[in-house]
Write a protein that holds these residues in place. Structure first.
Motif, short mmCIF file in Angstrom:
data_model
loop_
_atom_site.label_atom_id
_atom_site.label_comp_id
_atom_site.label_asym_id
_atom_site.label_seq_id
_atom_site.Cartn_x
_atom_site.Cartn_y
_atom_site.Cartn_z
N ALA A 612 -21.44 68.73 60.17
CA ALA A 612 -20.14 69.02 59.56
C ALA A 612 -19.05 69.11 60.62
CB ALA A 612 -20.22 70.32 58.76
N ARG A 613 -19.35 69.81 61.74
CA ARG A 613 -18.34 69.94 62.78
C ARG A 613 -18.07 68.61 63.45
NH1 ARG A 613 -16.00 73.61 66.64
NH2 ARG A 613 -15.30 72.34 68.40
N TRP A 614 -19.10 67.85 63.75
CA TRP A 614 -18.92 66.60 64.48
C TRP A 614 -18.10 65.61 63.66
CZ3 TRP A 614 -24.86 66.92 65.29
CH2 TRP A 614 -25.13 67.92 66.23
N MET A 615 -18.34 65.57 62.35
CA MET A 615 -17.57 64.66 61.51
C MET A 615 -16.11 65.10 61.41
SD MET A 615 -20.06 63.36 58.42
CE MET A 615 -20.30 64.97 57.69
N LEU A 616 -15.89 66.41 61.23
CA LEU A 616 -14.51 66.89 61.13
C LEU A 616 -13.78 66.66 62.45
CD1 LEU A 616 -12.26 68.33 59.63
CD2 LEU A 616 -13.23 70.52 60.37
N GLU A 617 -14.44 66.89 63.56
CA GLU A 617 -13.80 66.67 64.85
C GLU A 617 -13.43 65.21 65.04
OE1 GLU A 617 -14.79 69.12 68.40
OE2 GLU A 617 -15.52 67.21 69.18
N THR A 618 -14.31 64.32 64.61
CA THR A 618 -14.00 62.89 64.70
C THR A 618 -12.72 62.56 63.94
OG1 THR A 618 -16.33 62.32 64.93
CG2 THR A 618 -14.85 60.57 64.19
N LYS A 619 -12.61 63.09 62.73
CA LYS A 619 -11.41 62.85 61.92
C LYS A 619 -10.17 63.42 62.60
CE LYS A 619 -9.15 64.13 57.59
NZ LYS A 619 -8.00 64.72 58.31
N LEU A 620 -10.28 64.64 63.10
CA LEU A 620 -9.11 65.31 63.66
C LEU A 620 -8.67 64.71 64.99
CD1 LEU A 620 -9.90 69.00 62.69
CD2 LEU A 620 -8.15 67.51 61.70
N VAL A 621 -9.60 64.19 65.77
CA VAL A 621 -9.21 63.48 66.98
C VAL A 621 -8.34 62.28 66.62
CG1 VAL A 621 -10.06 62.00 68.85
CG2 VAL A 621 -11.12 64.22 68.44
N ARG A 622 -8.72 61.56 65.58
CA ARG A 622 -7.93 60.41 65.14
C ARG A 622 -6.56 60.85 64.63
NH1 ARG A 622 -13.01 57.46 62.01
NH2 ARG A 622 -14.15 56.90 63.92
N ASP A 623 -6.53 61.96 63.92
CA ASP A 623 -5.24 62.45 63.44
C ASP A 623 -4.36 62.92 64.60
OD1 ASP A 623 -5.76 61.96 60.76
OD2 ASP A 623 -6.75 63.88 60.48
N ARG A 624 -4.97 63.55 65.60
CA ARG A 624 -4.23 63.92 66.79
C ARG A 624 -3.66 62.69 67.48
NH1 ARG A 624 -3.97 62.00 71.85
NH2 ARG A 624 -3.17 63.56 73.29
N ASN A 625 -4.43 61.61 67.51
CA ASN A 625 -3.96 60.37 68.12
C ASN A 625 -2.78 59.79 67.35
OD1 ASN A 625 -6.03 60.70 69.93
ND2 ASN A 625 -7.37 59.19 68.99
N ARG A 626 -2.81 59.93 66.04
CA ARG A 626 -1.68 59.49 65.22
C ARG A 626 -0.41 60.25 65.60
NH1 ARG A 626 -1.26 61.05 58.82
NH2 ARG A 626 1.01 60.85 58.67
N VAL A 627 -0.54 61.55 65.80
CA VAL A 627 0.61 62.36 66.20
C VAL A 627 1.12 61.92 67.57
CG1 VAL A 627 1.36 64.69 66.81
CG2 VAL A 627 -0.15 64.35 64.84
N ALA A 628 0.21 61.76 68.52
CA ALA A 628 0.61 61.38 69.88
C ALA A 628 1.28 60.01 69.90
CB ALA A 628 -0.61 61.39 70.79
N ASP A 629 0.75 59.07 69.15
CA ASP A 629 1.35 57.73 69.12
C ASP A 629 2.75 57.76 68.53
OD1 ASP A 629 -0.73 56.50 70.36
OD2 ASP A 629 -1.47 55.41 68.61
#
Length: 649
Positions: A612-629
């Protein structure tokens, strides 16, 4: 209607009392210059400009706004076209009325457009308590409710407060029917979705208002925004039978639930399906625009629940018609055009009309839409002491200055706009504003948060629920909003407040988001804040030059184009979880927060190392990348503008 042509650079606008500008040919007619102090708030640009020549034209427009014409439209709509349901004969008649009224007002580029939409025709519901006593209670089936089997649905009733996720803590509702409050925290659609996720088999929603309110509510529970796609049809369409009951009855049920088990039975009656529905669109074109094709969008829904539906939204439609009449008469003084959208399938299609328009007119909106003013339920009776405005924060300084000038000392407050009403243009990247009279905090407390009046979405929504003196104030404020947006050489957007808001949200998430790179995202946001300050300074300088009759149209075009490009990046970031090319469900819980895609960051520390944590972290890393971009691209866009203006001298 030719709403997909004239693709060209974009524009943006200055603060209202501090900047009202014209074309060069109008500046020569300047009669007066007035310095007006700015609102004292940290999120508003500093006082930098003077009101220039077009002040008399603006006052002419404001004075020309006729509350009697607004009243005439409202009375006709309520008496001649009641129950304007999308997909019904009266729904089409309303669209025809809007079309004909726009044409009569001189808006020749007007047409009624038809589209398919999945809508709902709910009827009464049968509802009774079986234990501990037997009693029948009046109820309405809610729109898009799942139909029960002919024998109906029986089950134990569980009270869950407002029906938010937190309200289910310690409650097991699997196989049971929930009783919830009809507040906007969350909306009906989200209450239904959450109840389904928690395993409930049905929902009873009690109306808001004072404790003795006997009005039985209408409403829809379809979370999917607009017409569903093959993907979200599977997980965003309603899954439960849902009914609405009066608050007086609901409070008695709540008391019974507190005393012991309550057994109920209900049966829904509803027809859900695809129907042809109609929207009306009128465009005021401006000749010889310095930024060809640019416009401000004005929208509000024209469909309604049974009865007169005077406040919701006959009043809003009438305001739009009057704005179109007056602004068309003065279109020779505008720098930007206006597009008026009378949406449908708002009530029973969850914004299907405005969402369809956003999809179908994507290119025109992306290239040329500067801002969106939504008008829905103006001048409700009893709201005369307070003004509420919701907007993307880059618009805040401009519209609050308007409000300070025209509200005669009344209280007014601001909130970050979230996705509700017909806010279908966040993905496109168009900043939005809505403003109207509001109840006081005490009045809301006494009415179970009845933000739109105890009569909202009921047969009691009649003409007597409108305040016509207050309506005159509303239409003047709407006209002042639009005058500034349509006449200012440099759009009245400020981006330092956007940066401040983004940094504040990222810092809230910093500790919980260490593992997804939140620290570096905050650093990037700091760089954006520095760039935003430069942009605001440039815009301020050029507004002053225009006020002194020393402006340069090429510079204004470049600044406005930059601001529109920033909107296309930052509005979806601030206001959507799904991003640019889709729609979040109506009332979606993350929408209550800035940068909704990062809503689940606080869950990370609560999860042990597991799937559960690994999947959520994967999603949130991508969302963080969206913010940074988005921040990096915004910095680059502002840098390009600074280089261009420096090179141009």
């Amino acid at each position: 209607m030719p709403l997909d042509k004239d693709r060209a650079p974009a524009a943006v606008v200055p603060r209202f009392p501090t900047m009202l500008y014209l074309h060069r040919r109008l500046l020569s007619r300047c009669l007066i210059r007035i310095d007006i102090p700015v609102m004292e708030t940290s999120n508003v640009v500093s006082n930098e400009l003077t009101v220039s020549s077009n002040i008399m034209s603006r006052e002419d427009v404001l004075d020309e706004m006729s509350v009697e014409r607004v009243r005439g439209h409202v009375e006709h709509i309520c008496s001649q076209i009641p129950h304007r349901a999308a997909g019904s004969a009266n729904g089409k008649r309303m669209a025809e009325y809007s079309r004909d009224a726009l044409i009569s007002a001189g808006v020749s580029r007007t047409e009624m457009l038809e589209l398919p939409a999945i809508v709902s025709f709910p009827e009464h519901a049968e509802f009774r308590i079986d234990a501990p006593i037997q009693i029948a209670i009046q109820a309405n089936t809610l729109g898009h409710s799942v139909a029960t089997m002919p024998e109906g649905l029986a089950g134990d009733l569980v009270y869950v407060g407002s029906g938010d996720f937190a309200d289910y803590e310690g409650r097991d509702v699997r196989g049971k029917i929930i009783l919830t409050e009809l507040s906007y925290s969350p909306a009906r659609h989200e209450k239904q979705r959450i109840a389904g996720l928690k395993g409930a088999i049905g929902a009873v929603m009690m109306n808001w208002g004072p404790p003795d309110n006997e009005a039985v509510p209408f409403g829809s529970v379809k979370p999917a925004w607009g017409n569903p796609t093959p993907e979200n049809y599977k997980n965003e369409m309603p899954t439960l039978p849902c009914i609405g009951i009066a608050r007086a009855a609901g409070l008695k049920l709540k008391e019974m639930c507190a005393q012991g088990p309550v057994r109920i039975w209900l049966r829904t009656h509803v027809e859900n399906g695809w129907r042809p529905v109609q929207i009306t669109v009128g465009e005021i074109k401006v000749e010889n625009q310095t930024e060809p094709g640019d416009f401000v969008l004005v929208g509000g829904h024209q469909d309604s629940w049974p009865g007169e539906a005077a406040t919701d939204n006959a009043a809003g439609n009438a305001c739009m018609l009057e704005l179109a009449r007056v602004f068309n008469k003065h279109k020779d003084k505008l720098r930007r055009g206006l597009v008026f959208g009378f949406w449908t399938a708002h009530e029973t299609g969850t914004m299907a009309g405005s969402a369809w328009f956003a999809d179908k007119q994507w290119d025109k909106l992306r290239d040329h839409a500067c801002a969106y003013l939504m008008i829905d339920q103006p001048a409700c009776a009893g709201t005369t002491t307070r003004w509420a405005a919701w907007s993307n924060i880059e618009l805040r300084g401009f519209h609050q200055a308007v409000e300070k000038e025209l509200l005669d000392g009344r209280d007014h407050y601001w909130r970050r706009v979230a996705k509700n009403g017909d806010s279908s243009f966040f993905g496109v990247g168009v900043p939005m504003l809505q403003g109207e009279g509001a109840f006081t905090d005490q009045e809301l407390k006494d009415s179970a948060l009845a933000t739109l009046g105890w009569w909202h979405h009921s047969i009691e929504n009649k003409l007597d629920k409108l305040d016509w003196e207050w309506m005159q104030v509303h239409i003047r404020i709407y006209a002042a909003y639009l005058w500034e947006l349509c006449t200012a050489p440099v759009l009245p957007f400020t981006y330092s407040p956007v940066a401040e808001q983004i940094i504040g949200r990222l810092k809230e998430l910093q500790s919980d988001g260490k593992t997804i790179g939140m620290d570096s995202a905050i650093a990037r946001a700091g760089d954006f804040a520095a760039a935003a300050e430069k942009l605001d300074g440039l815009a301020s300088d050029w507004r002053k030059r225009f006020a002194a009759d020393n402006g340069d149209e090429d510079a204004a075009r470049a600044i406005n184009r930059t601001m529109k490009r920033l909107s296309r990046l930052l509005v979806p970031l601030q206001s959507t979880a799904i991003g640019t090319y889709g729609h979040d469900p109506y009332g979606y819980t993350p929408q209550g927060t800035m940068i909704p895609c990062l809503y689940d960051v606080p869950q990370l520390p609560k999860l042990a190392d597991s799937e559960a944590r690994w999947m959520l972290e994967t999603k949130l890393v991508r969302d963080r990348n969206r913010v940074a971009d988005a921040l990096s691209d915004s910095i680059a866009i502002i840098g390009d503008l600074c280089s261009l203006l420096k090179t141009a001298g």
